[in-house]
Design a protein around this motif. Structure first.
Motif, PDB file in Angstrom:
ATOM      1  N   LEU A   9       0.832  -1.221   0.000  1.00 34.77           N
ATOM      2  CA  LEU A   9       0.000   0.000   0.000  1.00 34.77           C
ATOM      3  C   LEU A   9       0.860   1.263   0.000  1.00 34.77           C
ATOM      4  O   LEU A   9       0.766   2.103   0.890  1.00 34.77           O
ATOM      5  CB  LEU A   9      -0.932  -0.012   1.214  1.00 34.77           C
ATOM      6  CG  LEU A   9      -1.911  -1.178   1.248  1.00 34.77           C
ATOM      7  CD1 LEU A   9      -2.691  -1.191   2.546  1.00 34.77           C
ATOM      8  CD2 LEU A   9      -2.870  -1.134   0.063  1.00 34.77           C
ATOM      9  N   VAL A  77       4.155  -3.994  -5.121  1.00 35.91           N
ATOM     10  CA  VAL A  77       5.299  -3.847  -4.207  1.00 35.91           C
ATOM     11  C   VAL A  77       6.475  -3.197  -4.954  1.00 35.91           C
ATOM     12  O   VAL A  77       6.499  -3.187  -6.190  1.00 35.91           O
ATOM     13  CB  VAL A  77       5.712  -5.217  -3.606  1.00 35.91           C
ATOM     14  CG1 VAL A  77       4.584  -5.798  -2.771  1.00 35.91           C
ATOM     15  CG2 VAL A  77       6.142  -6.198  -4.695  1.00 35.91           C
ATOM     16  N   THR A  79      10.004  -2.396  -6.805  1.00 33.79           N
ATOM     17  CA  THR A  79      10.948  -3.135  -7.649  1.00 33.79           C
ATOM     18  C   THR A  79      12.180  -2.245  -7.867  1.00 33.79           C
ATOM     19  O   THR A  79      12.303  -1.604  -8.914  1.00 33.79           O
ATOM     20  CB  THR A  79      10.290  -3.514  -9.004  1.00 33.79           C
ATOM     21  OG1 THR A  79       9.573  -2.381  -9.501  1.00 33.79           O
ATOM     22  CG2 THR A  79       9.350  -4.680  -8.870  1.00 33.79           C
ATOM     23  N   SER A  94       8.543 -12.388  -3.151  1.00 38.54           N
ATOM     24  CA  SER A  94       7.977 -12.740  -1.834  1.00 38.54           C
ATOM     25  C   SER A  94       6.477 -12.447  -1.809  1.00 38.54           C
ATOM     26  O   SER A  94       5.707 -13.200  -1.202  1.00 38.54           O
ATOM     27  CB  SER A  94       8.725 -12.061  -0.681  1.00 38.54           C
ATOM     28  OG  SER A  94       8.639 -10.682  -0.790  1.00 38.54           O
ATOM     29  N   ILE A 149       0.774   6.382 -12.513  1.00 41.67           N
ATOM     30  CA  ILE A 149       0.516   7.590 -11.720  1.00 41.67           C
ATOM     31  C   ILE A 149       1.805   8.368 -11.480  1.00 41.67           C
ATOM     32  O   ILE A 149       2.902   7.822 -11.495  1.00 41.67           O
ATOM     33  CB  ILE A 149      -0.156   7.308 -10.349  1.00 41.67           C
ATOM     34  CG1 ILE A 149       0.675   6.299  -9.558  1.00 41.67           C
ATOM     35  CG2 ILE A 149      -1.593   6.916 -10.480  1.00 41.67           C
ATOM     36  CD1 ILE A 149       0.576   6.524  -8.088  1.00 41.67           C
TER      37      ILE A 149
HETATM   38  N1  LIG Z   1       5.544   5.723  -7.011  1.00 35.72           N
HETATM   39  C1  LIG Z   1       5.282   5.933  -8.294  1.00 35.72           C
HETATM   40  O1  LIG Z   1       5.140   7.062  -8.737  1.00 35.72           O
HETATM   41  C2  LIG Z   1       5.159   4.780  -9.268  1.00 35.72           C
HETATM   42  C3  LIG Z   1       4.578   5.019 -10.518  1.00 35.72           C
HETATM   43  C4  LIG Z   1       4.449   3.966 -11.403  1.00 35.72           C
HETATM   44  C5  LIG Z   1       4.903   2.699 -11.062  1.00 35.72           C
HETATM   45  N2  LIG Z   1       5.488   2.498  -9.836  1.00 35.72           N
HETATM   46  C6  LIG Z   1       5.931   1.135  -9.505  1.00 35.72           C
HETATM   47  O2  LIG Z   1       4.984   0.578  -8.584  1.00 35.72           O
HETATM   48  C7  LIG Z   1       5.644  -0.295  -7.671  1.00 35.72           C
HETATM   49  C8  LIG Z   1       5.371   0.147  -6.243  1.00 35.72           C
HETATM   50  O3  LIG Z   1       5.959   1.413  -6.042  1.00 35.72           O
HETATM   51  P1  LIG Z   1       5.518   2.400  -4.858  1.00 35.72           P
HETATM   52  O4  LIG Z   1       6.114   3.721  -5.181  1.00 35.72           O
HETATM   53  O5  LIG Z   1       4.061   2.301  -4.636  1.00 35.72           O
HETATM   54  O6  LIG Z   1       6.308   1.739  -3.626  1.00 35.72           O
HETATM   55  P2  LIG Z   1       6.209   2.195  -2.092  1.00 35.72           P
HETATM   56  O7  LIG Z   1       7.563   1.958  -1.523  1.00 35.72           O
HETATM   57  O8  LIG Z   1       5.568   3.526  -1.980  1.00 35.72           O
HETATM   58  O9  LIG Z   1       5.204   1.149  -1.441  1.00 35.72           O
HETATM   59  C9  LIG Z   1       5.358  -0.197  -1.457  1.00 35.72           C
HETATM   60  C10 LIG Z   1       4.615  -0.808  -0.272  1.00 35.72           C
HETATM   61  O10 LIG Z   1       4.729  -2.217  -0.400  1.00 35.72           O
HETATM   62  C11 LIG Z   1       4.922  -2.778   0.891  1.00 35.72           C
HETATM   63  N3  LIG Z   1       5.501  -4.109   0.714  1.00 35.72           N
HETATM   64  C12 LIG Z   1       6.764  -4.450   0.406  1.00 35.72           C
HETATM   65  N4  LIG Z   1       6.859  -5.786   0.284  1.00 35.72           N
HETATM   66  C13 LIG Z   1       5.628  -6.303   0.519  1.00 35.72           C
HETATM   67  C14 LIG Z   1       5.091  -7.608   0.527  1.00 35.72           C
HETATM   68  N5  LIG Z   1       5.840  -8.668   0.248  1.00 35.72           N
HETATM   69  N6  LIG Z   1       3.788  -7.747   0.810  1.00 35.72           N
HETATM   70  C15 LIG Z   1       3.024  -6.669   1.070  1.00 35.72           C
HETATM   71  N7  LIG Z   1       3.467  -5.419   1.081  1.00 35.72           N
HETATM   72  C16 LIG Z   1       4.755  -5.229   0.794  1.00 35.72           C
HETATM   73  C17 LIG Z   1       5.795  -1.779   1.608  1.00 35.72           C
HETATM   74  O11 LIG Z   1       5.685  -1.912   3.009  1.00 35.72           O
HETATM   75  C18 LIG Z   1       5.229  -0.450   1.083  1.00 35.72           C
HETATM   76  O12 LIG Z   1       4.230   0.080   1.930  1.00 35.72           O
HETATM   77  C19 LIG Z   1       7.124  -0.288  -8.068  1.00 35.72           C
HETATM   78  O13 LIG Z   1       7.344  -1.315  -8.972  1.00 35.72           O
HETATM   79  C20 LIG Z   1       7.267   1.044  -8.776  1.00 35.72           C
HETATM   80  O14 LIG Z   1       8.340   1.053  -9.691  1.00 35.72           O
HETATM   81  C21 LIG Z   1       5.614   3.500  -8.928  1.00 35.72           C
END
Ligand SMILES: NC(=O)c1ccc[n+]([C@@H]2O[C@H](COP(=O)([O-])OP(=O)(O)OC[C@H]3O[C@@H](n4cnc5c(N)ncnc54)[C@H](O)[C@@H]3O)[C@@H](O)[C@H]2O)c1
Length: 416
Positions: A9, A77, A79, A94, A149
């Protein structure tokens, strides 16, 4: 009726859980109990979601058994890359293992995390099969729907950005597409999972390269003593000239995703040159900014060893509080290594988090009192555009407005 689990989340997972939770029974699951506690109290530390009230069917949990009744699992999650800039898909695997434990016949797993083409089917599906003892595309199905986003952007939101969807079979692809159609304005059903994965990878690689091009122009025009921003302004009058601004390229997307693409290309025997060059140039920019700052100080007859500099902006991009991979700290540290006293200001970021990750004290702009020999506007948050910088400059001081965000009529102002 579908029951949805969102796994992870963060910046991506929470808005998605909020949207699905308006229409479907949804479990927002995260392994971090602190994050879950905050969300249960309707607080989002990322300040993306202010209103939780319309998501009446959404529940947050850090207990994995709470996802057991779900039939749609969406994985969001992180990457990242490791210290060698290689994709680190540990969390993706995981999360797949966790979902695999609860997978039932006819369930669908959708990956939203950014990854390289082929990763979903070649890396994640085997984990799902192994932990569930079910057969892929017979007992369960997968999809890939990349997230686009742009946190901090109030115009392009989850709801109004076209969402690419895909599925491992004709039927699951249609089902996944309709699911997203029910929460966003428009979707694009890609012909395969690999095409959806590739589209995401190239979108960010293209942006990285376009910025690398204008960053390289800054280096060239600096040598020629020509104003890059004026050059770009003139060039932009051509109908097909693409508009990009030079600056720091950090964060967890643009500066990371191209490595996912180059990784898989290397595995298949082609060593990308253009994409890698773009990364190289963008990674050089903190050093270029440091060198240019020192040159400007000397031009203003300021001895760098006695100089005090204020840097504005501690996140990786403007109007966003995300500090992950914020390149401004490379500028900060390099200036310090040259014996320059540096302070960094930003009211948007979490100062404690900055201290923890970068070991640097960040100050709110309300604490700005002293005068500095140079002010570097590294990340131009909206609130920085209102500051009267001349008040905080020594008589021979200068402003280095990296992205050219300030009004032109300031004294002693320079851009990248
Ligand atoms: N942030 C952005 O603007 C954005 C935009 C497009 C794509 N993405 C991609 O989306 C993905 C997520 O990015 P984000 O920015 O939301 O990350 P984030 O770090 O904001 O959030 C990830 C969440 O996942 C949780 N998490 C980690 N491992 C877990 C597991 N095994 N089970 C459950 N929860 C788990 C963490 O505690 C954290 O709250 C990445 O691949 C990123 O490249 C991000």
């Amino acid at each position: 009726m579908d029951k949805i689990a969102i796994i992870g989340l963060g910046y991506v997972g929470l808005p998605l859980a909020i949207e699905f939770g308006k229409k479907y029974s949804t479990i927002g699951f995260d392994i971090n109990p602190t994050r879950i506690k905050e969300l249960q109290e309707k607080k989002d530390k990322n300040e993306q979601i202010l209103d939780f009230s319309s998501s009446s069917f959404l529940k947050f949990s850090h207990k994995e058994e709470d996802i057991k009744d779900c039939n749609i699992f969406i994985i969001t999650v992180p990457t990242p890359v490791d210290i060698y800039k290689k994709p680190d898909i540990t969390l993706l695997l995981s999360a797949s293992k966790l979902v695999g434990k609860y997978l039932k016949k006819q369930d669908i797993v959708i990956y939203e995390s950014t990854t390289y083409p082929t990763c979903t089917k070649k890396e994640c599906v085997p984990v799902l099969e192994k932990t569930s003892s079910l057969v892929f595309n017979k007992d369960f199905f997968v999809g890939y729907s990349p997230e686009r986003i742009n946190p901090g952007d109030k115009v392009h939101t989850l709801k109004n950005i076209t969402k690419i969807t895909s599925g491992s079979s004709e039927e699951s692809a249609q089902k996944i597409n309709s699911l997203y159609q029910s929460i966003v304005d428009s979707t694009y059903l890609a012909p395969s999972i690999e095409i959806a994965e590739s589209a995401k990878a190239i979108e960010n690689a293209q942006r990285d390269l376009n910025i690398a091009f204008v960053n390289e122009l800054s280096i060239i025009f600096d040598k020629l003593d020509i104003d890059t921003h004026e050059v770009l302004k003139a060039a932009k009058t051509k109908w097909n000239f693409l508009s990009f601004t030079p600056g720091l390229v950090g964060g967890h997307c643009i500066s990371v995703d191209p490595y996912y693409l180059t990784h898989i290309s290397n595995v298949y025997g082609y060593h990308p040159k253009v994409i890698s060059s773009g990364r190289l140039i963008n990674d050089m920019i903190p050093n270029f900014i440091t060198q240019k700052t020192i040159k400007l100080l000397l031009q203003h007859k300021i001895n760098p060893l006695h100089a005090k500099i204020a840097i504005f902006g501690a996140s990786f991009k403007e109007n966003c509080k995300d500090i992950r991979n914020a390149k401004v700290f490379e500028v900060y540290k390099e200036l310090e290594e040259h014996g320059i006293k540096v302070e960094i200001f930003d009211s948007l970021v979490d100062a404690k988090e900055v201290k923890k990750f970068y070991g640097v004290q960040v100050f709110p702009i309300s604490s700005l009192k002293k005068q500095y020999h140079a002010i570097i506007i590294a990340i131009p948050h909206q609130e920085f555009l209102e500051v009267n910088y001349q008040k905080f400059l020594t008589s021979n001081g200068l402003i280095f407005d990296i992205k050219g965000a300030l009004q032109r009529n300031q004294k002693n102002i320079y851009k990248l």
